[in-house]
Design a protein around this motif. Structure first.
Motif, mmCIF file in Angstrom:
data_model
loop_
_atom_site.group_PDB
_atom_site.id
_atom_site.type_symbol
_atom_site.label_atom_id
_atom_site.label_comp_id
_atom_site.label_asym_id
_atom_site.label_seq_id
_atom_site.Cartn_x
_atom_site.Cartn_y
_atom_site.Cartn_z
ATOM 1 N N GLY A 139 38.971 39.649 42.100
ATOM 2 C CA GLY A 139 37.777 40.486 42.118
ATOM 3 C C GLY A 139 36.907 40.301 40.891
ATOM 4 N N TYR A 140 37.515 39.828 39.777
ATOM 5 C CA TYR A 140 36.743 39.629 38.550
ATOM 6 C C TYR A 140 36.169 38.223 38.438
ATOM 7 N N ILE A 141 36.620 37.323 39.307
ATOM 8 C CA ILE A 141 36.256 35.910 39.164
ATOM 9 C C ILE A 141 34.802 35.653 39.550
ATOM 10 N N ASN A 142 34.388 36.204 40.691
ATOM 11 C CA ASN A 142 33.007 36.049 41.150
ATOM 12 C C ASN A 142 32.601 34.571 41.261
ATOM 13 N N ASN A 143 33.516 33.773 41.877
ATOM 14 C CA ASN A 143 33.276 32.339 42.132
ATOM 15 C C ASN A 143 33.053 31.500 40.874
ATOM 16 N N GLN A 144 33.508 31.963 39.741
ATOM 17 C CA GLN A 144 33.407 31.179 38.515
ATOM 18 C C GLN A 144 34.737 30.450 38.287
ATOM 19 N N GLN A 145 34.711 29.117 38.414
ATOM 20 C CA GLN A 145 35.952 28.349 38.338
ATOM 21 C C GLN A 145 36.651 28.489 36.991
ATOM 22 N N TRP A 146 35.906 28.447 35.902
ATOM 23 C CA TRP A 146 36.545 28.500 34.581
ATOM 24 C C TRP A 146 37.288 29.820 34.390
ATOM 25 N N LEU A 147 36.676 30.909 34.871
ATOM 26 C CA LEU A 147 37.311 32.209 34.750
ATOM 27 C C LEU A 147 38.488 32.330 35.729
ATOM 28 N N GLY A 148 38.315 31.779 36.933
ATOM 29 C CA GLY A 148 39.382 31.823 37.917
ATOM 30 C C GLY A 148 40.621 31.090 37.453
ATOM 31 N N ALA A 149 40.434 29.909 36.874
ATOM 32 C CA ALA A 149 41.562 29.124 36.373
ATOM 33 C C ALA A 149 42.288 29.866 35.259
ATOM 34 N N LEU A 150 41.512 30.457 34.351
ATOM 35 C CA LEU A 150 42.115 31.181 33.231
ATOM 36 C C LEU A 150 42.910 32.388 33.711
ATOM 37 N N LEU A 151 42.345 33.158 34.638
ATOM 38 C CA LEU A 151 43.035 34.335 35.143
ATOM 39 C C LEU A 151 44.286 33.953 35.941
ATOM 40 N N MET A 152 44.217 32.865 36.696
ATOM 41 C CA MET A 152 45.396 32.432 37.446
ATOM 42 C C MET A 152 46.530 32.049 36.512
ATOM 43 N N LEU A 153 46.193 31.384 35.412
ATOM 44 C CA LEU A 153 47.235 30.991 34.457
ATOM 45 C C LEU A 153 47.831 32.212 33.752
ATOM 46 N N ILE A 154 47.009 33.198 33.457
ATOM 47 C CA ILE A 154 47.521 34.428 32.825
ATOM 48 C C ILE A 154 48.429 35.180 33.791
ATOM 49 N N VAL A 155 48.005 35.247 35.064
ATOM 50 C CA VAL A 155 48.856 35.870 36.083
ATOM 51 C C VAL A 155 50.152 35.085 36.225
ATOM 52 N N GLY A 156 50.045 33.752 36.244
ATOM 53 C CA GLY A 156 51.239 32.918 36.321
ATOM 54 C C GLY A 156 52.164 33.147 35.145
ATOM 55 N N LEU A 157 51.583 33.335 33.954
ATOM 56 C CA LEU A 157 52.390 33.609 32.765
ATOM 57 C C LEU A 157 53.181 34.897 32.931
ATOM 58 N N LEU A 158 52.529 35.951 33.406
ATOM 59 C CA LEU A 158 53.205 37.238 33.585
ATOM 60 C C LEU A 158 54.339 37.143 34.605
ATOM 61 N N VAL A 159 54.049 36.465 35.716
ATOM 62 C CA VAL A 159 55.058 36.370 36.781
ATOM 63 C C VAL A 159 56.229 35.511 36.336
ATOM 64 N N THR A 160 55.950 34.335 35.780
ATOM 65 C CA THR A 160 57.024 33.409 35.425
ATOM 66 C C THR A 160 57.795 33.860 34.189
ATOM 67 N N MET A 161 57.147 34.557 33.258
ATOM 68 C CA MET A 161 57.871 35.087 32.101
ATOM 69 C C MET A 161 58.909 36.099 32.549
ATOM 70 N N GLY A 162 58.587 36.856 33.583
ATOM 71 C CA GLY A 162 59.532 37.850 34.080
ATOM 72 C C GLY A 162 60.671 37.248 34.863
ATOM 73 N N ILE A 163 60.372 36.239 35.694
ATOM 74 C CA ILE A 163 61.414 35.628 36.516
ATOM 75 C C ILE A 163 62.175 34.565 35.738
ATOM 76 N N GLY A 164 61.474 33.816 34.877
ATOM 77 C CA GLY A 164 62.147 32.906 33.970
ATOM 78 C C GLY A 164 62.567 31.579 34.545
ATOM 79 N N SER A 165 62.147 31.245 35.751
ATOM 80 C CA SER A 165 62.525 29.972 36.348
ATOM 81 C C SER A 165 61.320 29.355 37.034
ATOM 82 N N SER A 166 60.934 28.163 36.586
ATOM 83 C CA SER A 166 59.796 27.491 37.203
ATOM 84 C C SER A 166 60.094 27.128 38.653
ATOM 85 N N PHE A 167 61.326 26.716 38.920
ATOM 86 C CA PHE A 167 61.698 26.304 40.269
ATOM 87 C C PHE A 167 61.631 27.493 41.242
#
Length: 437
Positions: free
Chosen positions: A322-350
């Motif tokens: 909802g915050y991206i508004n079709n801006q790729q640079w912002l979308g990529a950054l937010l996806m990586l931050i979300v990925g960081l939160l999810v993967t830091m909690g689960i702890g396994s890339s696989f």
């Protein structure tokens, strides 16, 4: 409030406050479950059910620790240390120490890299190789945070970039899950797309070696060193080398660390290298050494089970969209931050790639990212979980070896250094890759 964000933040804050990571995981899971709308009783049940998912992994590490200590009693690690020292220059003490440090770092880096591809044993080599070297590390005043950085780099970078060994599995998971979500890519494209994020790992390693941890650091000679000095017995060393080959062969043939370690231990018993009460004590000692990893992996799977059950991973991504508004640079950054939160909690890339791909692929398609850029985002987000999470075996493994004498803290000496030197560069270079490719 998003349950994923709350639970991960609670787990990380408690861990940084030196609360044991197992307790931090349990508390984070309970709070996350309740915030996610799951009752207390159901949260406890979901957490408990998740424990069973890693029971085999916990037993594997316990037996590998036992096998490692038994091997150490044969004198093989002591022989390895003597060999390393003889390889160093004998010209001046300071020059000698510098060359010996460089040689040790290079050998550890090669072992870690080979453990992912050439000889795919993952962290199984750490409890065999590292504890006997601690005394030498102390004499050289080698900063163990530098050793952690080298080990973690070697455990993560090869499978991210190279499509062999664990890399073949990792990249295969990326390809399959992208296809399941509507984006078909070629296997040969994945290493190319992950080259730039891997370069970020290289940059982090170079900073750790030449800037952050280049200065000497003193450690005490603890009386509680796990592996004691032993006399070198050539026959026992020969049998121990054969036992390692047997353990590796059985592990690869049966695809089981449990039976690989058991085979190695059984061989040492049958050849008389391990005897009676002394053998039992060594096995118990080794299991204690690796018990920390086992308990954390159990709790981490319970934590991950609760996170998935809340359904707030999808909510987190939708809110970010909802915050991206079709801006790729912002979308990529937010996806990586979300990925960081999810993967830091689960702890396994696989384990997290299927979750990440389900959400990222449709979002990337909507924002107009190319397949190569999508690979970079998914692969980077997955690697974030291994490179700095308190519950990743790529950080737990190094801690188990370097804390054999009780002088290495898992959070402050392993997770914080690896987060700073690998997770931050991964986000930066993964973000750049998504915009360039």
């Amino acid at each position: 409030m998003n349950a994923v964000v709350i639970s991960v933040l609670i787990m990380l804050v408690l861990s940084l406050a030196r609360i044991h990571v197992v307790i931090a995981l349990a508390v984070g899971a309970l709070v996350g479950g309740i915030v996610g709308g799951i009752s207390l009783n159901d949260t406890v049940q979901i957490f408990t059910e998740g424990l069973g998912n890693s029971a085999s992994v916990a037993l594997s590490y316990a037996l590998l620790g036992a096998f490692a200590v038994v091997i150490s009693k044969t004198g093989l690690p002591d022989l390895l240390i003597q060999w390393v020292i003889k390889l160093s220059s004998k010209k001046g003490e300071s020059q000698n120490k510098a060359k010996l440090k460089a040689l040790i770092i290079l050998l550890i880096l090669l072992m870690a890299i080979f453990s992912q591809n050439l000889i795919p044993v993952h962290i199984a080599f750490i409890p065999i190789l590292i504890p006997p070297l601690l005394k030498l590390f102390n004499e050289l005043q080698l900063d163990r945070r530098l050793v952690v950085s080298v080990l973690t780099f070697g455990l993560v970078a090869p499978y991210v970039l190279l499509p062999v060994g664990f890399g073949q599995i990792f990249q295969g998971i990326i390809k399959d899950n992208m296809a399941l979500n509507g984006m078909v890519v070629q296997s040969t494209d994945i290493p190319k797309a992950l080259l730039i994020p891997t370069f970020g790992l290289v940059v982090g390693l170079l900073i750790a070696i030449f800037v952050s941890y280049r200065k000497p650091k003193q450690y005490g000679q603890s009386e509680e060193v796990v592996l004691e000095e032993v006399s070198i017995n050539k026959k026992a060393i020969a049998f121990s080398i054969i036992a390692i080959v047997v353990a590796l062969g059985i592990q690869l043939y049966l695809d089981s660390m449990i039976f690989g370690a058991l085979a190695g231990i059984a061989f040492l018993y049958l050849t008389g290298v391990v005897k009676g009460k002394q053998g039992d004590e060594s096995l118990t000692q080794g299991m204690k050494m690796m018990a920390f990893i086992g308990f954390v992996m159990l709790a981490a799977n319970g934590f991950a089970n609760v996170i998935k059950a809340t359904g707030d991973v999808e909510t987190l991504v939708e809110a970010s969209a909802g915050y991206i508004n079709n801006q790729q640079w912002l979308g990529a950054l937010l996806m990586l931050i979300v990925g960081l939160l999810v993967t830091m909690g689960i702890g396994s890339s696989f384990s997290t790639i299927p979750i990440i791909a389900t959400i990222f692929v449709p979002l990337c398609m909507e924002l107009g990212f190319s397949p190569m850029a999508t690979i970079a985002l998914i692969g980077t987000a997955g690697a974030l979980g291994d490179a700095g999470s308190p519950v990743s075996d790529s950080t737990l493994g190094p801690t188990s070896g370097l804390n054999a004498d009780g002088q290495h803290n898992h959070i402050w000496d392993t997770c914080v250094p690896t987060f700073l030197h690998f997770n931050i560069p991964l986000i930066v270079f993964g973000w750049l890759a998504s915009l360039i490719l």
